[in-house]
Write an enzyme that holds these catalytic residues in place. Structure first.
Site, short mmCIF file in Angstrom:
data_model
loop_
_atom_site.label_atom_id
_atom_site.label_comp_id
_atom_site.label_asym_id
_atom_site.label_seq_id
_atom_site.Cartn_x
_atom_site.Cartn_y
_atom_site.Cartn_z
N CYS A 11 7.08 -44.14 12.45
CA CYS A 11 5.63 -44.16 12.25
C CYS A 11 5.11 -45.52 12.69
CB CYS A 11 5.25 -43.81 10.82
SG CYS A 11 5.70 -45.02 9.59
N CYS A 87 3.38 -40.19 11.93
CA CYS A 87 2.04 -40.78 11.92
C CYS A 87 0.99 -39.67 11.89
CB CYS A 87 1.86 -41.69 13.13
SG CYS A 87 2.36 -40.88 14.65
N CYS A 95 0.43 -42.84 17.42
CA CYS A 95 1.85 -42.55 17.21
C CYS A 95 2.67 -43.28 18.26
CB CYS A 95 2.11 -41.05 17.34
SG CYS A 95 1.56 -40.10 15.93
#
Length: 174
Positions: A11, A87, A95
């Protein structure tokens, strides 16, 4: 005995969602998976509410740290079998883009570390995120071993898991 698969949860900040996924899958999977997490812009610290959530559920937190995905992208790094981005593209969160000979799947989640408010609101956000992560990890662990050897079957199975929310298994079975 099936081979150990290498999974990286990725993430932005590597402070909550990816940490929750890493610790939980490591606790549940035994030697089936080698699990790590990282961030494209790591915060440098693990969210304290994520650590509290894991500890409250009896999941080990020792050794968890916010780190850069560069550690896993180096030429001498062990290859990954699967990279899972967590994300929240719906919130315009960037992302990480990663390249390599591995499967990549997106299991987007709102960032509980970004929740404003009092401690109760922050704890609740982490608990919600962890609930969804746990449901998705249970679905991952339920995949038959043969599915991992068939990339054409594995990719859609992993994409269906992205639809799973806390308490919901129908998206996986469908």
């Amino acid at each position: 005995m099936e081979p150990c698969r290498r999974i990286l949860f990725l993430c932005t900040g590597n402070s909550a969602r990816s940490i929750l996924a890493e610790a939980t899958l490591r606790a549940w999977a035994g030697d089936r998976f080698e699990v790590a997490s990282a961030g494209s812009q790591p915060t440098g610290r693990v969210n304290p509410f994520a650590l509290q959530q894991l500890a409250a559920e009896g999941i080990a937190t020792a050794g968890l740290r916010s780190k850069s995905w560069d550690e896993f992208a180096a030429a001498d790094a062990a290859p990954m079998d699967l990279v899972v981005t967590v994300c929240d593209a719906a919130a315009a969160e960037a992302c990480p883009v990663v390249f390599g000979d591995f499967l990549r799947v997106h299991w987007g989640l709102p960032d509980p570390a970004a929740v404003e408010g009092d401690e109760a609101a922050k704890r609740a956000a982490v608990a919600r995120a962890h609930g969804t992560i746990k449901a998705r990890l249970l679905a991952l662990l339920a995949l038959p071993a043969a599915t991992w050897d068939d990339r054409a079957a594995l990719e859609p199975a992993l994409q269906r898991i992205a639809l799973v929310e806390a308490g919901d298994r129908e998206a996986v079975d469908g």
